[in-house]
Write an enzyme that holds these catalytic residues in place. Structure first.
Site: not given
Ligand SMILES: [Zn+2]
Length: 299
Positions: A118, A120, A150, A161, A200, A208, A269, A287
Site C-alpha cells: 500500500n 497510503d 511500492h 537530483c 524540488c 535544485c 482476505n 481483515c
Molecule cells: Zn532536486
C-alpha cells in the site's frame, strides 16, 4: 489438504514461530476508505488508472499524472487507520509480542518484518496514534521493520537530483488542488504548466528546483527493498498475507519462498482466490475483524 480456519490452531503455530513476516495489500486499507487502483472513481473513471501509473505517462503528461496522485494523496491524508492497522502496530510492543509470538528468535531481528504494497502510509501513521500509546523507541523499531515496497503517496522524488523526502502537507500545492477540483467538477483537463507542478526546493532552500514526481513505484519499475525482503523470507517460518489475493505477484512469489523452506502461510482476505488452497490457514472476512481476533489483540 484444505487450509484450516481454526483460530486456536493458528494461535499455536504463531506462538511457535521463530521468524514472522507480514505482507499486506489493498484489503488492509479498505475499511479506511482507500480505493484500489481499479476502484478509482470520480473523474478518473474515464481513464485507465493503470495507464497513469507509469514513467511514460508521467513523461507524456506530468500534469495529468500529478492530478491523479494529488487526489489519491488527499484521500489518503484524511483516511484513518483501522483496527487491522492497529493490531499489526501493537505487535511491536514487547509485552504483546512476547505473549502472541514468544518463540521469535532473539539471535536474529526478533521483530516481524512488515511488508506493505500500500502507498497510503496508514501503517506508518498509525504508529504515532495516541490511542496505541507506543513509546517512541518502539515506534522507531516498528518504522524500521516496515517496508513500503511500492513507495508512498507522501514521498516526493526529484527527477533531477534524486532527492527523496516525505511531505504530509495538504494540499501539496494550491494550483494542483484547484486544477484537480476543476477537472473533477467539469471533466475539463486543466493543464498545470510544468514549472508550476511541485518542484524540488518548495519549502526546502537547499534543493535544485527540478520537477518532483510522486514517490511511488510505477508499473515497469522495480519494487523497493527486495533484497531485505528475500533475506528475511529465506528463513521466515510463518507469513501472514493480509488483504491481498495470494495468487498474484508478489504474494504468490513470497508464499512460494516461505513454503519452499517448509514455512507456513496464513491468508486474511475478504474473498477466496484460487491459490488459497495452498495456504495453511485461511480466514475469509474483513481483515479488521479477523486479524485482531486471530492475533488475540484487542484494539
Ligand atoms: Zn532536486
Amino acid at each position: 489438504m484444505a487450509p484450516s480456519s481454526d483460530m486456536e490452531t493458528f494461535g499455536k503455530v504463531l506462538a511457535s514461530s521463530k521468524s514472522l513476516a507480514i505482507l499486506a495489500g489493498a484489503g488492509l486499507s479498505a475499511a479506511s476508505g482507500i480505493p484500489t487502483y481499479r476502484g478509482a472513481g470520480g473523474l478518473w473513471r474515464t481513464h485507465d488508472a493503470m495507464s497513469l501509473a507509469t514513467p511514460e505517462a508521467f513523461e507524456d503528461n506530468p500534469s495529468l499524472v500529478w492530478k491523479f496522485y494529488h487526489e489519491r494523496r488527499e484521500k489518503a491524508i484524511t483516511a484513518l487507520p483501522n483496527a487491522a492497522h492497529k493490531a499489526l502496530a501493537s505487535l511491536y510492543l514487547p509485552m504483546t509480542l512476547s505473549r502472541v509470538a514468544p518463540s521469535l528468535d532473539p539471535s536474529e531481528c526478533p521483530n516481524p518484518l512488515f511488508i506493505t504494497q500500500n502507498v497510503d502510509s496508514l501503517s506508518l501513521r498509525v504508529l504515532s496514534e495516541s490511542s496505541l500509546n507506543l513509546p517512541e523507541a518502539i515506534q522507531a523499531i516498528a518504522r524500521e521493520s516496515l517496508l513500503e515496497m511500492h513507495g508512498s503517496l507522501f514521498r516526493l522524488r526529484c527527477t533531477e537530483c534524486e532527492r527523496d523526502y516525505r511531505d504530509y502537507s495538504s494540499p501539496l500545492s494550491e494550483i494542483l488542488a484547484e486544477a484537480t477540483e476543476r477537472h473533477s467538477e467539469s471533466g475539463e483537463d486543466v493543464e498545470v504548466p510544468v514549472d508550476k507542478l511541485p518542484r524540488c526546493g518548495d519549502g526546502h532552500p537547499d534543493s535544485c528546483g527540478g520537477l518532483l514526481r510522486p514517490g511511488v513505484v510505477w508499473f515497469g519499475e522495480v519494487p523497493e527493498h527486495l533484497d531485505q525482503i528475500s533475506n528475511k523470507l529465506d528463513h521466515c517460518d510463518l507469513l501472514l498475507i493480509v488483504g491481498t489475493s495470494s495468487t498474484v505477484y508478489p504474494a504468490a512469489g513470497f508464499a512460494d519462498i516461505v513454503k519452499g523452506k517448509g514455512g507456513k502461510t496464513a491468508v486474511f482476505n475478504l474473498e477466496r482466490s484460487s491459490g488459497d488452497r495452498r495456504a495453511d490457514f485461511l480466514f475469509i472476512g474483513p481483515c479488521e475483524e479477523t486479524l485482531p481476533q486471530a492475533l488475540g489483540i484487542a484494539v
